[in-house]
Design an enzyme around this catalytic site. Structure first.
Site, mmCIF file in Angstrom:
data_model
loop_
_atom_site.group_PDB
_atom_site.id
_atom_site.type_symbol
_atom_site.label_atom_id
_atom_site.label_comp_id
_atom_site.label_asym_id
_atom_site.label_seq_id
_atom_site.Cartn_x
_atom_site.Cartn_y
_atom_site.Cartn_z
ATOM 1 N NE ARG A 85 -5.615 9.515 -3.391
ATOM 2 C CZ ARG A 85 -4.701 8.783 -3.525
ATOM 3 N NH1 ARG A 85 -3.699 8.967 -4.630
ATOM 4 N NH2 ARG A 85 -4.138 7.628 -3.116
ATOM 5 C CG HIS B 33 -3.536 6.780 2.170
ATOM 6 N ND1 HIS B 33 -4.607 6.282 1.735
ATOM 7 C CD2 HIS B 33 -2.304 6.586 1.351
ATOM 8 C CE1 HIS B 33 -4.275 5.899 0.370
ATOM 9 N NE2 HIS B 33 -3.034 5.896 0.136
ATOM 10 C CD GLN C 288 -0.524 2.375 1.001
ATOM 11 O OE1 GLN C 288 -1.012 2.909 0.149
ATOM 12 N NE2 GLN C 288 0.058 1.060 0.965
ATOM 13 C CG ASP D 19 4.714 7.981 2.000
ATOM 14 O OD1 ASP D 19 4.867 8.188 0.630
ATOM 15 O OD2 ASP D 19 3.805 8.865 2.272
ATOM 16 C CB CYS E 156 2.119 3.797 0.683
ATOM 17 S SG CYS E 156 3.016 5.407 0.556
ATOM 18 N NE ARG F 61 -4.407 0.945 -0.876
ATOM 19 C CZ ARG F 61 -4.231 2.236 -1.475
ATOM 20 N NH1 ARG F 61 -3.023 2.519 -1.774
ATOM 21 N NH2 ARG F 61 -5.162 3.044 -1.505
#
Ligand code: CP
Ligand code: NVA
Length: 300
Positions: A100, A127, A130, A219, A259, A287
């Protein structure tokens, strides 16, 4: 077989379909408490420059379920050691790397220097993990993603960019409803315009974009790394809050997705995120299963 998972583009539609089927299979096994040690003896290195709850816990727990082991490394890339050196140390010890990073370029550099698979756990641009968990969640609730209308209300950010990538792989309609100036820009947007399998569009008026939505997604207005823009963003995004009125435009069959982490009473009201249409914790759960499928495909 794909080597890295930096972007949804690394997988064909068929590979994505297979991956989601594997995620479903791994979820069934997990729920049935059936052993599924598909990565026994393997180690995953996890290099994180930004905070995480879901991504960190699901990758670490996922490796444990698969019979392997994960090592978490919180660091600032390039501060103590260069990215190429980090890559060429880690790949002597581990079988895969999850990262990340602040900058997408650092992710690409890590992947180019690493001889083991690199998985993107979020950059400023994308991402992809996700949206895999999201696609699994939508399949569970709606049967399939194909033919649906997904409306992303908010910032044309990293999560939306991965949705735009996904729109080039599966035939669903994708709309971004955002304030002027917060559209997705650049190559990812251009490619979605050219290659989306369904209708891909951007608009600025929720009343125009939201009706007919099967999924209303949002988001945070301020992503990690954008904190200096907080005041400006809060003002621009105010009219784009997902509230009861906006969900009514979509209809009561629509799912609400986020998310997470969420800022209640900013991008979404408490009422909507806690309401019956919200599937945010299913997304978070998946996830785990979707990323376990990625780990098996890349490291198995
Ligand atoms: N959605 C998501 O990636 O959450 P974390 O930042 O907590 O990992
Ligand atoms: N867009 C958010 C997603 C967090 C999971 C961010 O980058 O901070």
């Amino acid at each position: 077989m794909y080597a890295d998972f930096i972007s949804i583009y690394d997988l064909t539609s068929e590979e994505l379909q297979e991956l989601l089927d594997l995620a479903d299979e791994l979820k069934r096994k997990f729920r049935a408490k059936e052993e599924h040690h598909r990565l026994s003896g393997k180690t995953l290195g996890m290099v994180f420059e930004k905070p995480s709850l879901r991504t960190r816990v699901t990758f670490e727990t996922g490796m444990y379920h698969l019979g392997g082991h994960a090592v978490f490394i919180q660091t600032t890339l390039g501060e103590r050691e260069t990215v190429p050196d980090i890559a060429r140390n880690l790949d002597r010890w581990v079988d895969g790397i999850v990262a990340r990073t602040h900058s997408h370029e650092a992710m690409l550099e890590l992947a180019s220097y690493s001889s083991v698979p690199v998985i993107n756990a979020l950059t400023d641009r994308l991402h992809p993990c996700q949206v895999l968990g999201d696609a699994q969640t939508i399949r569970e609730h709606k049967g399939q993603l194909e033919g649906l209308k997904v409306v992303f209300v908010g910032d044309g950010n990293n999560v939306f960019a991965s949705w735009a990538n996904l729109a080039t792989r599966f035939a669903f309609d994708l709309t971004l409803v955002c304030p002027q100036g917060y559209e997705l820009k650049g190559e990812v947007h251009e490619r979605a315009i050219k290659e989306a399998k369904g209708v891909y569009k951007v608009c600025h008026n929720p009343e125009e974009g939201v009706p007919g939505a099967d999924v209303v997604y949002t988001d945070v207005w301020v992503s990690m790394g954008q904190e200096v823009e907080t005041a400006k963003r809060k003002e621009a995004f105010g009219p784009y809050q997902v509230d009861r009125r906006l969900m009514e435009l979509a209809g009561d069959q629509a799912l609400f997705m986020h998310c997470l982490p969420a800022h209640r009473e900013e991008e979404v009201t408490h009422e909507v995120i806690e309401g019956e249409q919200s599937v945010v914790f299913d997304q978070a759960e998946n996830r785990l299963h979707a990323q376990k499928a990625v780990l098996v495909k890349l490291m198995g």
